[in-house]
Design a protein around this motif. Structure first.
Motif, PDB file in Angstrom:
ATOM      1  N   THR A  73       0.827  -1.212   0.000  1.00  0.00           N
ATOM      2  CA  THR A  73       0.000   0.000   0.000  1.00  0.00           C
ATOM      3  C   THR A  73       0.858   1.256   0.000  1.00  0.00           C
ATOM      4  O   THR A  73       0.372   2.344   0.283  1.00  0.00           O
ATOM      5  N   ARG A  74       2.156   1.076  -0.286  1.00  0.00           N
ATOM      6  CA  ARG A  74       3.087   2.198  -0.356  1.00  0.00           C
ATOM      7  C   ARG A  74       4.278   1.776  -1.202  1.00  0.00           C
ATOM      8  O   ARG A  74       4.414   0.616  -1.545  1.00  0.00           O
ATOM      9  N   ALA A 120       0.787   0.612  -8.982  1.00  0.00           N
ATOM     10  CA  ALA A 120       0.607   2.068  -8.986  1.00  0.00           C
ATOM     11  C   ALA A 120       1.672   2.796  -8.167  1.00  0.00           C
ATOM     12  O   ALA A 120       1.942   3.970  -8.396  1.00  0.00           O
ATOM     13  N   TYR A 121       2.298   2.096  -7.220  1.00  0.00           N
ATOM     14  CA  TYR A 121       3.333   2.704  -6.376  1.00  0.00           C
ATOM     15  C   TYR A 121       4.729   2.541  -6.972  1.00  0.00           C
ATOM     16  O   TYR A 121       5.703   3.023  -6.415  1.00  0.00           O
ATOM     17  N   GLY A 122       4.828   1.800  -8.072  1.00  0.00           N
ATOM     18  CA  GLY A 122       6.133   1.547  -8.669  1.00  0.00           C
ATOM     19  C   GLY A 122       6.803   0.299  -8.130  1.00  0.00           C
ATOM     20  O   GLY A 122       7.972   0.050  -8.396  1.00  0.00           O
TER      21      GLY A 122
END
Length: 85
Positions: A16-17, A50-52
């Protein structure tokens, strides 16, 4: 290698990050790999989220590469397969 192939797979938890390089390295090293000889999917999964962060399929591919799991394919073999579709 049999011990690696027989370990039970735990569920994947999406980050989530943005993960650090060390965290990504730990994911690869500790990935619970289960060989699925019936997996002939040709669907392309995203490489990064989405966070890479690498997705689970990317972590799996990195794990396979590091442990010599899978088959190497030549460019000629790949092109022959693509042309057969």
């Amino acid at each position: 290698m049999d011990a690696v192939l027989d370990r039970p797979k735990t569920s994947w938890v999406k980050p989530t990050r943005k993960l650090t390089e060390a965290e990504i390295e730990q994911l690869i090293e500790n990935y619970d790999y289960v060989y699925d000889e019936d997996d002939d999917s040709t669907a392309l999964d995203p490489v990064y989220d989405a966070y890479g962060n690498p997705t689970e399929s990317t972590i799996r591919a990195m794990y396979e590469s590091r442990h010599g799991i899978g088959e190497e394919t030549t460019l000629d073999e790949l092109l022959a397969w693509v042309n057969s579709l």
